[in-house]
Write a protein that holds these residues in place. Structure first.
Motif, PDB file in Angstrom:
ATOM      1  N   ALA A 198       0.830  -1.202   0.000  1.00 12.47           N
ATOM      2  CA  ALA A 198       0.000   0.000   0.000  1.00 12.47           C
ATOM      3  C   ALA A 198       0.864   1.251   0.000  1.00 12.47           C
ATOM      4  CB  ALA A 198      -0.939  -0.012   1.198  1.00 12.47           C
ATOM      5  N   VAL A 199       1.917   1.255   0.786  1.00 17.91           N
ATOM      6  CA  VAL A 199       2.809   2.417   0.859  1.00 17.91           C
ATOM      7  C   VAL A 199       3.606   2.566  -0.436  1.00 17.91           C
ATOM      8  CG1 VAL A 199       4.804   3.378   2.056  1.00 17.91           C
ATOM      9  CG2 VAL A 199       2.951   2.341   3.358  1.00 17.91           C
ATOM     10  N   LEU A 200       4.162   1.478  -0.939  1.00 15.46           N
ATOM     11  CA  LEU A 200       4.953   1.549  -2.172  1.00 15.46           C
ATOM     12  C   LEU A 200       4.084   1.895  -3.385  1.00 15.46           C
ATOM     13  CD1 LEU A 200       7.443  -1.406  -1.700  1.00 15.46           C
ATOM     14  CD2 LEU A 200       7.912   1.052  -1.559  1.00 15.46           C
ATOM     15  N   GLY A 201       2.825   1.484  -3.368  1.00  9.56           N
ATOM     16  CA  GLY A 201       1.912   1.841  -4.453  1.00  9.56           C
ATOM     17  C   GLY A 201       1.680   3.338  -4.523  1.00  9.56           C
ATOM     18  N   VAL A 202       1.547   3.975  -3.359  1.00  6.37           N
ATOM     19  CA  VAL A 202       1.385   5.438  -3.327  1.00  6.37           C
ATOM     20  C   VAL A 202       2.637   6.098  -3.895  1.00  6.37           C
ATOM     21  CG1 VAL A 202       1.168   7.435  -1.801  1.00  6.37           C
ATOM     22  CG2 VAL A 202      -0.242   5.424  -1.412  1.00  6.37           C
ATOM     23  N   PHE A 203       3.794   5.587  -3.519  1.00  2.00           N
ATOM     24  CA  PHE A 203       5.066   6.120  -4.021  1.00  2.00           C
ATOM     25  C   PHE A 203       5.149   5.964  -5.542  1.00  2.00           C
ATOM     26  CE2 PHE A 203       9.574   5.444  -5.087  1.00  2.00           C
ATOM     27  CZ  PHE A 203      10.066   6.697  -4.755  1.00  2.00           C
ATOM     28  N   ALA A 204       4.808   4.779  -6.061  1.00  2.00           N
ATOM     29  CA  ALA A 204       4.844   4.552  -7.508  1.00  2.00           C
ATOM     30  C   ALA A 204       3.857   5.457  -8.231  1.00  2.00           C
ATOM     31  CB  ALA A 204       4.543   3.090  -7.819  1.00  2.00           C
ATOM     32  N   PHE A 205       2.700   5.671  -7.648  1.00  2.00           N
ATOM     33  CA  PHE A 205       1.709   6.566  -8.248  1.00  2.00           C
ATOM     34  C   PHE A 205       2.255   7.987  -8.331  1.00  2.00           C
ATOM     35  CE2 PHE A 205      -1.774   9.615  -7.730  1.00  2.00           C
ATOM     36  CZ  PHE A 205      -2.514   9.323  -8.861  1.00  2.00           C
ATOM     37  N   ALA A 206       2.814   8.477  -7.242  1.00  2.00           N
ATOM     38  CA  ALA A 206       3.336   9.846  -7.215  1.00  2.00           C
ATOM     39  C   ALA A 206       4.485  10.025  -8.208  1.00  2.00           C
ATOM     40  CB  ALA A 206       3.790  10.209  -5.805  1.00  2.00           C
ATOM     41  N   VAL A 207       5.400   9.073  -8.242  1.00  2.00           N
ATOM     42  CA  VAL A 207       6.530   9.171  -9.169  1.00  2.00           C
ATOM     43  C   VAL A 207       6.044   9.112 -10.615  1.00  2.00           C
ATOM     44  CG1 VAL A 207       8.591   7.955  -9.999  1.00  2.00           C
ATOM     45  CG2 VAL A 207       8.253   8.302  -7.553  1.00  2.00           C
ATOM     46  N   GLY A 208       5.148   8.193 -10.919  1.00  2.00           N
ATOM     47  CA  GLY A 208       4.637   8.066 -12.282  1.00  2.00           C
ATOM     48  C   GLY A 208       3.933   9.316 -12.764  1.00  2.00           C
ATOM     49  N   GLN A 209       3.082   9.890 -11.927  1.00  2.00           N
ATOM     50  CA  GLN A 209       2.375  11.119 -12.299  1.00  2.00           C
ATOM     51  C   GLN A 209       3.358  12.269 -12.504  1.00  2.00           C
ATOM     52  OE1 GLN A 209      -0.479  11.450 -13.349  1.00  2.00           O
ATOM     53  NE2 GLN A 209      -2.017  10.387 -12.167  1.00  2.00           N
ATOM     54  N   SER A 210       4.301  12.389 -11.594  1.00  2.00           N
ATOM     55  CA  SER A 210       5.280  13.473 -11.676  1.00  2.00           C
ATOM     56  C   SER A 210       6.131  13.352 -12.934  1.00  2.00           C
ATOM     57  CB  SER A 210       6.166  13.448 -10.428  1.00  2.00           C
ATOM     58  OG  SER A 210       7.225  14.361 -10.563  1.00  2.00           O
ATOM     59  N   ARG A 211       6.623  12.157 -13.217  1.00  2.00           N
ATOM     60  CA  ARG A 211       7.472  11.957 -14.399  1.00  2.00           C
ATOM     61  C   ARG A 211       6.675  12.169 -15.684  1.00  2.00           C
ATOM     62  NH1 ARG A 211      11.966  13.053 -14.770  1.00  2.00           N
ATOM     63  NH2 ARG A 211      12.251  11.640 -16.499  1.00  2.00           N
ATOM     64  N   ALA A 212       5.430  11.747 -15.729  1.00  2.00           N
ATOM     65  CA  ALA A 212       4.606  11.954 -16.928  1.00  2.00           C
ATOM     66  C   ALA A 212       4.433  13.448 -17.191  1.00  2.00           C
ATOM     67  CB  ALA A 212       3.245  11.277 -16.768  1.00  2.00           C
ATOM     68  N   ARG A 213       4.157  14.224 -16.149  1.00  2.00           N
ATOM     69  CA  ARG A 213       4.037  15.678 -16.306  1.00  2.00           C
ATOM     70  C   ARG A 213       5.351  16.294 -16.761  1.00  2.00           C
ATOM     71  NH1 ARG A 213       0.717  15.638 -11.874  1.00  2.00           N
ATOM     72  NH2 ARG A 213       2.487  15.953 -10.493  1.00  2.00           N
ATOM     73  N   THR A 214       6.452  15.838 -16.173  1.00  2.00           N
ATOM     74  CA  THR A 214       7.760  16.376 -16.532  1.00  2.00           C
ATOM     75  C   THR A 214       8.089  16.095 -17.988  1.00  2.00           C
ATOM     76  OG1 THR A 214       8.527  16.072 -14.269  1.00  2.00           O
ATOM     77  CG2 THR A 214      10.220  16.319 -15.952  1.00  2.00           C
ATOM     78  N   VAL A 215       7.842  14.879 -18.447  1.00  2.00           N
ATOM     79  CA  VAL A 215       8.122  14.516 -19.839  1.00  2.00           C
ATOM     80  C   VAL A 215       7.315  15.386 -20.793  1.00  2.00           C
ATOM     81  CG1 VAL A 215       7.776  12.680 -21.545  1.00  2.00           C
ATOM     82  CG2 VAL A 215       8.864  12.158 -19.375  1.00  2.00           C
ATOM     83  N   LEU A 216       6.029  15.569 -20.515  1.00  2.00           N
ATOM     84  CA  LEU A 216       5.189  16.382 -21.394  1.00  2.00           C
ATOM     85  C   LEU A 216       5.600  17.844 -21.363  1.00  2.00           C
ATOM     86  CD1 LEU A 216       1.693  14.784 -20.823  1.00  2.00           C
ATOM     87  CD2 LEU A 216       3.173  14.581 -22.821  1.00  2.00           C
ATOM     88  N   THR A 217       5.982  18.352 -20.192  1.00  2.00           N
ATOM     89  CA  THR A 217       6.405  19.747 -20.086  1.00  2.00           C
ATOM     90  C   THR A 217       7.692  19.979 -20.865  1.00  2.00           C
ATOM     91  OG1 THR A 217       5.380  19.899 -17.919  1.00  2.00           O
ATOM     92  CG2 THR A 217       7.000  21.581 -18.474  1.00  2.00           C
ATOM     93  N   ARG A 218       8.644  19.080 -20.726  1.00  2.00           N
ATOM     94  CA  ARG A 218       9.903  19.223 -21.471  1.00  2.00           C
ATOM     95  C   ARG A 218       9.666  19.135 -22.963  1.00  2.00           C
ATOM     96  NH1 ARG A 218      13.915  15.559 -17.823  1.00  2.00           N
ATOM     97  NH2 ARG A 218      14.152  17.045 -16.121  1.00  2.00           N
ATOM     98  N   ALA A 219       8.843  18.222 -23.400  1.00  2.00           N
ATOM     99  CA  ALA A 219       8.550  18.098 -24.827  1.00  2.00           C
ATOM    100  C   ALA A 219       7.866  19.350 -25.347  1.00  2.00           C
ATOM    101  CB  ALA A 219       7.680  16.873 -25.099  1.00  2.00           C
ATOM    102  N   HIS A 220       6.948  19.914 -24.549  1.00  2.00           N
ATOM    103  CA  HIS A 220       6.259  21.134 -24.943  1.00  2.00           C
ATOM    104  C   HIS A 220       7.229  22.300 -25.010  1.00  2.00           C
ATOM    105  CE1 HIS A 220       3.021  23.972 -25.399  1.00  2.00           C
ATOM    106  NE2 HIS A 220       3.479  24.668 -24.380  1.00  2.00           N
ATOM    107  N   ASP A 221       8.140  22.400 -24.034  1.00  2.00           N
ATOM    108  CA  ASP A 221       9.112  23.487 -24.023  1.00  2.00           C
ATOM    109  C   ASP A 221      10.082  23.397 -25.206  1.00  2.00           C
ATOM    110  OD1 ASP A 221       7.952  24.480 -21.757  1.00  2.00           O
ATOM    111  OD2 ASP A 221       9.470  23.687 -20.377  1.00  2.00           O
ATOM    112  N   GLN A 222      10.434  22.191 -25.622  1.00  2.00           N
ATOM    113  CA  GLN A 222      11.343  22.015 -26.747  1.00  2.00           C
ATOM    114  C   GLN A 222      10.687  22.368 -28.063  1.00  2.00           C
ATOM    115  OE1 GLN A 222      12.678  17.988 -26.482  1.00  2.00           O
ATOM    116  NE2 GLN A 222      14.083  18.405 -24.777  1.00  2.00           N
ATOM    117  N   MET A 223       9.351  22.274 -28.120  1.00  2.00           N
ATOM    118  CA  MET A 223       8.641  22.596 -29.362  1.00  2.00           C
ATOM    119  C   MET A 223       8.493  24.088 -29.567  1.00  2.00           C
ATOM    120  SD  MET A 223       5.744  19.623 -29.459  1.00  2.00           S
ATOM    121  CE  MET A 223       4.825  20.497 -30.686  1.00  2.00           C
TER     122      MET A 223
END
Length: 179
Positions: free
Chosen positions: A152-177
């Protein structure tokens, strides 16, 4: 076929709901019918952009006093686009989807871990382990309890990391465009 004549925003209150759209439709032999329906767009004030647009409606009766007798069968294209789920496109979209998948798996692990922790905890505390008496000898309720709580604890951690990294990837791609 109807036309959206007006969008009425709720009055000032603590929680403002969706706009109310006023729709008129010409019915041969009956003149114009006026109906109202809640705007499907979630933001208050978003119904103003739909004024003047044609929509497909169905009414059961022709009573001019029954303003709620309407079912919308076809919305304008911008409403359809707004209601579609978010699906990233362009550079970084594949990586963002992979991180989003990790986040979704983390959410599922969290929910499963919480539910299994509750079941095992009830079995240990209230049945003094009798609930697990018929399970194989290798099953240890204490170890299972620790594992499900950890999941349960590690699932919350994986959720937070996944959401954060997905936002970061999209933001960087948008900034490069951008030029």
């Amino acid at each position: 076929m109807g036309v959206i004549d007006d969008a009425i925003e709720d009055g000032p209150s603590e929680v403002q709901g969706p706009d109310t759209l006023v729709i008129s439709a010409r019915v041969p032999g009956h003149g114009a019918l006026h109906r109202r329906v809640a705007c499907p767009l979630p933001m208050p004030g978003s119904g103003r952009g739909l004024v003047g647009r044609a929509i497909g409606i169905r009414c059961i009766g022709l009573d001019s006093d029954d303003v709620d007798d309407v079912v919308v069968v076809r919305w304008p294209d911008e409403v359809k686009r707004a209601q579609r789920p978010f699906r990233p496109e362009g550079p970084g979209a594949l990586r963002a989807r992979a991180w989003k998948l990790l986040a979704d798996c983390g959410a599922a692990v969290t929910v499963g871990g919480i539910l299994l922790t509750a079941v095992i905890l009830i079995g240990v505390l209230f049945t003094a382990g009798e609930l697990f008496a018929e399970l194989p000898a290798w099953f240890r309720p204490g170890v299972a309890l620790a594992a499900t709580a950890g999941a349960a604890v590690l699932g919350v951690f994986a959720f937070a990391v996944g959401q954060s990294r997905a936002r970061t990837v999209l933001t960087r791609a948008h900034d490069q465009m951008r030029p």
